[in-house]
Design a protein around this motif. Structure first.
Motif, PDB file in Angstrom:
ATOM      1  N   GLN A 218       9.919   2.100  33.356  1.00 28.27           N
ATOM      2  CA  GLN A 218       9.642   3.456  32.878  1.00 28.27           C
ATOM      3  C   GLN A 218      10.388   4.477  33.734  1.00 28.27           C
ATOM      4  O   GLN A 218       9.943   5.608  33.912  1.00 28.27           O
ATOM      5  CB  GLN A 218       8.138   3.716  32.907  1.00 28.27           C
ATOM      6  N   GLY A 219      11.521   3.989  34.300  1.00 27.06           N
ATOM      7  CA  GLY A 219      12.401   4.914  35.011  1.00 27.06           C
ATOM      8  C   GLY A 219      12.235   4.948  36.520  1.00 27.06           C
ATOM      9  O   GLY A 219      12.993   5.624  37.198  1.00 27.06           O
ATOM     10  N   SER A 220      11.259   4.196  37.061  1.00 25.13           N
ATOM     11  CA  SER A 220      11.128   4.145  38.523  1.00 25.13           C
ATOM     12  C   SER A 220      11.497   2.764  39.048  1.00 25.13           C
ATOM     13  O   SER A 220      11.154   1.753  38.430  1.00 25.13           O
ATOM     14  CB  SER A 220       9.692   4.452  38.964  1.00 25.13           C
ATOM     15  N   ALA A 221      12.168   2.751  40.188  1.00 28.07           N
ATOM     16  CA  ALA A 221      12.512   1.483  40.837  1.00 28.07           C
ATOM     17  C   ALA A 221      12.622   1.703  42.338  1.00 28.07           C
ATOM     18  O   ALA A 221      13.024   2.782  42.782  1.00 28.07           O
ATOM     19  CB  ALA A 221      13.828   0.934  40.289  1.00 28.07           C
ATOM     20  N   LYS A 261      18.600   2.971  42.563  1.00 25.21           N
ATOM     21  CA  LYS A 261      18.976   4.028  41.627  1.00 25.21           C
ATOM     22  C   LYS A 261      19.553   3.421  40.342  1.00 25.21           C
ATOM     23  O   LYS A 261      19.212   3.832  39.227  1.00 25.21           O
ATOM     24  CB  LYS A 261      20.026   4.928  42.297  1.00 25.21           C
ATOM     25  N   ALA A 262      20.402   2.405  40.521  1.00 27.01           N
ATOM     26  CA  ALA A 262      21.006   1.729  39.365  1.00 27.01           C
ATOM     27  C   ALA A 262      19.929   1.083  38.489  1.00 27.01           C
ATOM     28  O   ALA A 262      19.970   1.188  37.255  1.00 27.01           O
ATOM     29  CB  ALA A 262      22.009   0.680  39.838  1.00 27.01           C
ATOM     30  N   MET A 263      18.956   0.440  39.119  1.00 26.95           N
ATOM     31  CA  MET A 263      17.890  -0.232  38.359  1.00 26.95           C
ATOM     32  C   MET A 263      17.004   0.783  37.648  1.00 26.95           C
ATOM     33  O   MET A 263      16.573   0.552  36.516  1.00 26.95           O
ATOM     34  CB  MET A 263      17.048  -1.118  39.293  1.00 26.95           C
ATOM     35  N   SER A 267      16.303   1.365  33.462  1.00 27.30           N
ATOM     36  CA  SER A 267      14.878   1.157  33.147  1.00 27.30           C
ATOM     37  C   SER A 267      14.481  -0.302  33.342  1.00 27.30           C
ATOM     38  O   SER A 267      13.803  -0.895  32.501  1.00 27.30           O
ATOM     39  CB  SER A 267      14.552   1.591  31.712  1.00 27.30           C
ATOM     40  N   TYR A 268      14.929  -0.872  34.450  1.00 30.94           N
ATOM     41  CA  TYR A 268      14.656  -2.275  34.720  1.00 30.94           C
ATOM     42  C   TYR A 268      13.163  -2.487  34.960  1.00 30.94           C
ATOM     43  O   TYR A 268      12.522  -1.719  35.687  1.00 30.94           O
ATOM     44  CB  TYR A 268      15.456  -2.737  35.944  1.00 30.94           C
ATOM     45  N   GLU A 269      12.621  -3.541  34.348  1.00 26.37           N
ATOM     46  CA  GLU A 269      11.185  -3.846  34.506  1.00 26.37           C
ATOM     47  C   GLU A 269      10.996  -5.161  35.252  1.00 26.37           C
ATOM     48  O   GLU A 269      11.574  -6.189  34.883  1.00 26.37           O
ATOM     49  CB  GLU A 269      10.520  -3.962  33.127  1.00 26.37           C
ATOM     50  N   GLY A 270      10.181  -5.108  36.296  1.00 28.71           N
ATOM     51  CA  GLY A 270       9.848  -6.319  37.029  1.00 28.71           C
ATOM     52  C   GLY A 270      10.689  -6.474  38.282  1.00 28.71           C
ATOM     53  O   GLY A 270      11.302  -5.516  38.752  1.00 28.71           O
ATOM     54  N   VAL A 271      10.715  -7.690  38.822  1.00 27.70           N
ATOM     55  CA  VAL A 271      11.507  -7.932  40.026  1.00 27.70           C
ATOM     56  C   VAL A 271      12.896  -8.421  39.629  1.00 27.70           C
ATOM     57  O   VAL A 271      13.084  -9.020  38.574  1.00 27.70           O
ATOM     58  CB  VAL A 271      10.828  -8.946  40.991  1.00 27.70           C
ATOM     59  N   GLY A 272      13.841  -8.148  40.479  1.00 37.27           N
ATOM     60  CA  GLY A 272      15.211  -8.607  40.242  1.00 37.27           C
ATOM     61  C   GLY A 272      15.937  -8.682  41.565  1.00 37.27           C
ATOM     62  O   GLY A 272      15.504  -8.080  42.553  1.00 37.27           O
TER      63      GLY A 272
END
Ligand code: MV4
Length: 448
Positions: A218-221, A261-263, A267-272
């Motif tokens: 949702q836009g936070s990482a 910032k890139a994630m 809108s990356y969700e979860g761990v990566g």
């Protein structure tokens, strides 16, 4: 929050996920092959479903059987662990079609990062430093030569569909290029059914440093620091640590903030995990893993976060309720992968475990599904446990690791424990002076 989660995995990672669920008050469903009826994850889960015969393709990779197991038990979400279906975009899509939540990123993000050229293009566009090389795939010798002239030799040819180091070829000069490209193409075609290759500048003595990220979709990482996984043999990690002995806090913040910032932007969700090669003070993106990784515990030890609980929270729709400045790092952690293998030849050693005694005490963590009398089946990965030690400093961590290894008993099968005891006698390991080739050279030296 979910009421019931199905864990589509086995071994230590199935237990790891089960523990997170239980602390969150979530019911667990284990799935297992006929070879795993006696496995620890089956014993500890609230419910279990047999999903097929021993071969992974018929059980842990059997999408229809896993979806059926969800429907029979009423599981609302699936945690894929690592390996098996954890980076299978089709699986994520099929679950979504059945209104079952895949605990992980969107199928679209999995698919993008699973294509190495797309991943690199995406990373570059998002401001992550990448290895110099071809823009996309290279299909003929003329294009390859142009890239070689442009970036300089040596170069490495990699498969777009590759990973795990398969199908890579190094060319030291233009005359080696033709054979390297054609061999890489045919190996890629045979191994992955896709012969597309790309070219990069070959880094000769890098470290493998990866940055852990967590996003809420949702836009936070945020980033959770890095792990140094340079100690590998045949592309299998053996020892991982956080932080990397090679980085200072300023370098960590700089690369971590770029990645976070890139994630957030995608809108990356979860761990990566964003994997880099690191050489002479520079980071070069190579790949992204869109799953929880084997070595995640070292990050948990230095951040105090439970990464699996965080995965489950964001999957259930929660936003991150903290920002980067709330993430505090403390101390040092090292993980040793305990495999049922000969420590010198790495030949698998399945069979009955006659006795087990795990080390304990302050700063010692064991993630393992092993028990005394357990029969390690021959069908799966030989990882039987992970020893993770924490210390206030790297020096304290190394002393605690030496002490823990001296307490460890596994009888009946060969293990990699003796390898770690020997590594702790090496000055380079004690000083943190190692690159991705160090372990292979050490093993070649000890074999004589
Ligand atoms: C490289 C490289 C040197 N230069 N790329 C191996 C597996 C895959 N994930 C990427 N790999 C490498 N890519 C460039 N441009 C050297 C390796 C490599 C390696 C990387 C990480 C850890 C261990 C490794 C062992 C051999 C080669």
């Amino acid at each position: 929050m979910f009421d019931k989660i199905l864990i589509a995995n086995r071994g230590e990672i199935a237990l790891r996920v089960l523990r997170a669920c239980r602390e969150l008050g979530i019911q667990t469903v284990a799935v297992h092959s006929t070879a795993d009826a006696d496995a620890m994850h089956v014993k500890l889960a609230d419910e279990s479903v047999c999903i097929g015969p021993p071969a992974a393709k018929d059980s842990y990779l059997n999408i229809a059987a896993i979806v059926a197991a969800c429907e029979i038990t009423g599981a609302e979400a699936v945690h894929p662990g690592y390996g098996f279906l954890s980076e299978n975009a089709k699986f994520a899509e099929i679950l979504t079609e059945h209104s079952i939540k895949f605990i992980g990123p969107s199928a679209e993000n999995i698919r993008t990062m699973g294509d190495k050229i797309e991943a690199k293009r995406t990373a570059k566009a998002l401001g992550i430093p990448v290895v110099p090389g071809s823009e996309g795939g290279v299909s003929n010798l003329e294009d390859a030569k142009r890239v070689g002239k442009d970036i300089g030799y040596p170069v490495i040819i990699k498969a777009t569909a590759g990973g795990g180091g398969r199908g890579m070829k190094v060319a030291n000069n233009e005359s080696e290029l033709e054979l390297a490209v054609s061999t890489a193409q045919s190996e890629a075609k045979a191994a992955f059914g896709n012969g597309e290759v790309y070219i990069e500048k070959y880094l000769q003595k890098p470290r493998h440093i990866e940055v852990q990220v967590l996003g809420d979709g949702q836009g936070s990482a945020v980033h959770l620091g890095e792990r140094d996984c340079s100690l590998q043999r045949r592309h299998q990690k053996v020892w991982e640590e956080a932080h990397s002995p090679a980085l200072n806090p300023e370098q960590r913040d700089a690369i971590g903030n770029r990645v976070a910032k890139a994630m957030a932007n995608m809108s990356y969700e979860g761990v990566g995990t964003i994997e880099f090669l690191y050489e002479d003070g520079e980071f070069y993106f190579i790949e992204m893993n869109t799953r929880l990784q084997v070595e995640h515990p070292v990050t948990e030890m230095i951040t105090g976060l439970d990464l699996v609980q965080e995965q489950i929270r964001v999957a259930s729709g929660n936003k991150l309720n903290y920002k980067q400045s709330d993430i505090q790092f403390s101390g040092h952690a090292i993980e040793c992968r305990i495999n049922a293998e000969n420590w010198q030849t790495f030949v698998p050693s399945p069979g009955k475990v006659d006795a087990v005694h795990f080390p304990g005490g302050l700063g010692v963590r064991i993630d393992s599904a092993l028990y005394s009398g357990y029969r390690i089946p021959p069908y799966y990965d030989s990882l039987i446990g992970k020893l993770i030690v924490f210390g206030k400093t790297r020096t304290e961590c190394l002393m605690r690791l030496r002490r823990s290894l001296s307490e460890f008993v596994i009888e009946g099968v060969d293990t990699t424990i003796p390898l770690f005891q020997r590594l702790l006698g090496e000055e380079d390991i004690i000083n943190g002076h190692y690159d991705i080739h160090w372990l292979e050279k050490f093993l070649a030296r000890t074999a004589q």
